[in-house]
Design a protein around this motif. Structure first.
Motif, PDB file in Angstrom:
ATOM      1  N   ARG A  10       1.002  -1.186   0.028  1.00  0.00           N
ATOM      2  CA  ARG A  10      -0.067  -0.080   0.072  1.00  0.00           C
ATOM      3  C   ARG A  10       0.881   1.207  -0.057  1.00  0.00           C
ATOM      4  O   ARG A  10       0.550   2.273  -0.782  1.00  0.00           O
ATOM      5  CB  ARG A  10      -0.988  -0.075   1.271  1.00  0.00           C
ATOM      6  N   ASP A  11       2.012   1.389   0.758  1.00  0.00           N
ATOM      7  CA  ASP A  11       2.865   2.226   0.887  1.00  0.00           C
ATOM      8  C   ASP A  11       3.452   2.428  -0.584  1.00  0.00           C
ATOM      9  O   ASP A  11       3.723   3.841  -0.880  1.00  0.00           O
ATOM     10  CB  ASP A  11       3.967   2.112   1.998  1.00  0.00           C
ATOM     11  N   ALA A  12       3.995   1.456  -1.291  1.00  0.00           N
ATOM     12  CA  ALA A  12       4.523   1.588  -2.436  1.00  0.00           C
ATOM     13  C   ALA A  12       3.727   2.063  -3.464  1.00  0.00           C
ATOM     14  O   ALA A  12       4.248   2.969  -4.361  1.00  0.00           O
ATOM     15  CB  ALA A  12       5.152   0.259  -2.820  1.00  0.00           C
ATOM     16  N   ASN A  13       2.355   1.552  -3.319  1.00  0.00           N
ATOM     17  CA  ASN A  13       1.326   1.952  -4.275  1.00  0.00           C
ATOM     18  C   ASN A  13       1.181   3.522  -4.245  1.00  0.00           C
ATOM     19  O   ASN A  13       0.887   4.384  -5.139  1.00  0.00           O
ATOM     20  CB  ASN A  13       0.083   1.236  -4.228  1.00  0.00           C
ATOM     21  N   ARG A  42      15.561   3.587 -14.428  1.00  0.00           N
ATOM     22  CA  ARG A  42      14.430   2.611 -14.404  1.00  0.00           C
ATOM     23  C   ARG A  42      13.442   2.708 -12.870  1.00  0.00           C
ATOM     24  O   ARG A  42      12.509   1.799 -12.968  1.00  0.00           O
ATOM     25  CB  ARG A  42      14.960   1.454 -14.608  1.00  0.00           C
ATOM     26  N   PHE A  43      13.831   3.535 -12.248  1.00  0.00           N
ATOM     27  CA  PHE A  43      13.151   3.615 -11.012  1.00  0.00           C
ATOM     28  C   PHE A  43      11.621   3.652 -11.076  1.00  0.00           C
ATOM     29  O   PHE A  43      10.869   2.629 -10.519  1.00  0.00           O
ATOM     30  CB  PHE A  43      13.627   4.615 -10.121  1.00  0.00           C
ATOM     31  N   VAL A  44      10.943   4.626 -11.760  1.00  0.00           N
ATOM     32  CA  VAL A  44       9.590   4.698 -11.915  1.00  0.00           C
ATOM     33  C   VAL A  44       9.092   3.408 -12.698  1.00  0.00           C
ATOM     34  O   VAL A  44       8.045   2.862 -12.262  1.00  0.00           O
ATOM     35  CB  VAL A  44       9.125   6.049 -12.583  1.00  0.00           C
ATOM     36  N   LEU A  45       9.756   3.091 -13.757  1.00  0.00           N
ATOM     37  CA  LEU A  45       9.228   1.994 -14.440  1.00  0.00           C
ATOM     38  C   LEU A  45       9.273   0.522 -13.571  1.00  0.00           C
ATOM     39  O   LEU A  45       8.185  -0.070 -13.684  1.00  0.00           O
ATOM     40  CB  LEU A  45      10.324   1.455 -15.616  1.00  0.00           C
ATOM     41  N   ASP A  46      10.236   0.652 -12.639  1.00  0.00           N
ATOM     42  CA  ASP A  46      10.372  -0.738 -11.833  1.00  0.00           C
ATOM     43  C   ASP A  46       9.169  -0.703 -10.796  1.00  0.00           C
ATOM     44  O   ASP A  46       8.638  -1.546 -10.403  1.00  0.00           O
ATOM     45  CB  ASP A  46      11.473  -0.784 -11.278  1.00  0.00           C
ATOM     46  N   LEU A  47       8.765   0.670 -10.415  1.00  0.00           N
ATOM     47  CA  LEU A  47       7.700   0.695  -9.384  1.00  0.00           C
ATOM     48  C   LEU A  47       6.451   0.275  -9.705  1.00  0.00           C
ATOM     49  O   LEU A  47       5.481  -0.305  -9.356  1.00  0.00           O
ATOM     50  CB  LEU A  47       7.519   2.243  -8.942  1.00  0.00           C
ATOM     51  N   ARG A  48       6.327   0.680 -11.174  1.00  0.00           N
ATOM     52  CA  ARG A  48       5.014   0.330 -11.985  1.00  0.00           C
ATOM     53  C   ARG A  48       5.016  -1.045 -12.111  1.00  0.00           C
ATOM     54  O   ARG A  48       3.947  -1.597 -12.314  1.00  0.00           O
ATOM     55  CB  ARG A  48       5.192   0.912 -13.346  1.00  0.00           C
ATOM     56  N   MET A  49       6.259  -1.916 -12.152  1.00  0.00           N
ATOM     57  CA  MET A  49       6.140  -3.413 -12.364  1.00  0.00           C
ATOM     58  C   MET A  49       5.986  -4.036 -10.885  1.00  0.00           C
ATOM     59  O   MET A  49       6.160  -5.253 -10.978  1.00  0.00           O
ATOM     60  CB  MET A  49       7.425  -3.631 -12.991  1.00  0.00           C
ATOM     61  N   GLY A  50       5.952  -3.344  -9.811  1.00  0.00           N
ATOM     62  CA  GLY A  50       5.719  -3.869  -8.641  1.00  0.00           C
ATOM     63  C   GLY A  50       7.001  -3.806  -7.506  1.00  0.00           C
ATOM     64  O   GLY A  50       6.927  -4.373  -6.587  1.00  0.00           O
ATOM     65  N   THR A  52       9.315  -2.569  -4.714  1.00  0.00           N
ATOM     66  CA  THR A  52       8.886  -1.873  -3.428  1.00  0.00           C
ATOM     67  C   THR A  52      10.297  -1.253  -2.828  1.00  0.00           C
ATOM     68  O   THR A  52      11.204  -2.116  -2.660  1.00  0.00           O
ATOM     69  CB  THR A  52       8.531  -2.984  -2.303  1.00  0.00           C
ATOM     70  N   PRO A  53      10.243   0.034  -2.769  1.00  0.00           N
ATOM     71  CA  PRO A  53      11.558   0.739  -2.611  1.00  0.00           C
ATOM     72  C   PRO A  53      11.597   0.585  -0.975  1.00  0.00           C
ATOM     73  O   PRO A  53      10.869   0.358  -0.271  1.00  0.00           O
ATOM     74  CB  PRO A  53      11.107   1.894  -2.790  1.00  0.00           C
ATOM     75  N   ARG A  54      13.026   0.702  -0.601  1.00  0.00           N
ATOM     76  CA  ARG A  54      13.244   0.672   0.892  1.00  0.00           C
ATOM     77  C   ARG A  54      12.890   1.877   1.511  1.00  0.00           C
ATOM     78  O   ARG A  54      12.631   2.995   0.972  1.00  0.00           O
ATOM     79  CB  ARG A  54      14.947   0.770   1.044  1.00  0.00           C
TER      80      ARG A  54
END
Length: 85
Positions: A10-13, A42-50, A52-54
């Motif tokens: 939820r936080d990552a979303n 690729r940070f945003v693209l990776d977030l879009r693919m799921g 979860t950042p530290r």
């Protein structure tokens, strides 16, 4: 203590939604944002693919967005003052 995986997702979303709004508001490509905010195009693209950042990455990203928005607002006010003169 282990964090609840649902809470983490939820936080990552929420971070991704905040970033997507920022990208629209500032007409910034996702790769440029990633390069500037996280040193990872690729940070945003990776977030879009799921991805979860530290927690510290999320805090740095949010702080970078706030600083960018503050500078853009200050620059916009300076431009408006210059045009009025």
């Amino acid at each position: 203590m282990i964090a609840n995986p649902t809470s983490i997702n939820r936080d990552a979303n929420m971070l991704l939604r905040t970033i997507e709004t920022f990208l629209r508001d500032f007409a910034m490509p996702a790769t440029k944002f990633g390069r500037l905010a996280a040193h990872d195009p690729r940070f945003v693209l990776d977030l879009r693919m799921g991805r979860t950042p530290r927690p510290d990455t999320e805090l740095r990203t949010r702080a970078w967005m706030q600083g960018y928005a503050d500078r853009a607002t200050a620059d916009g006010a300076a431009v408006q003052k210059k045009e009025a003169a």
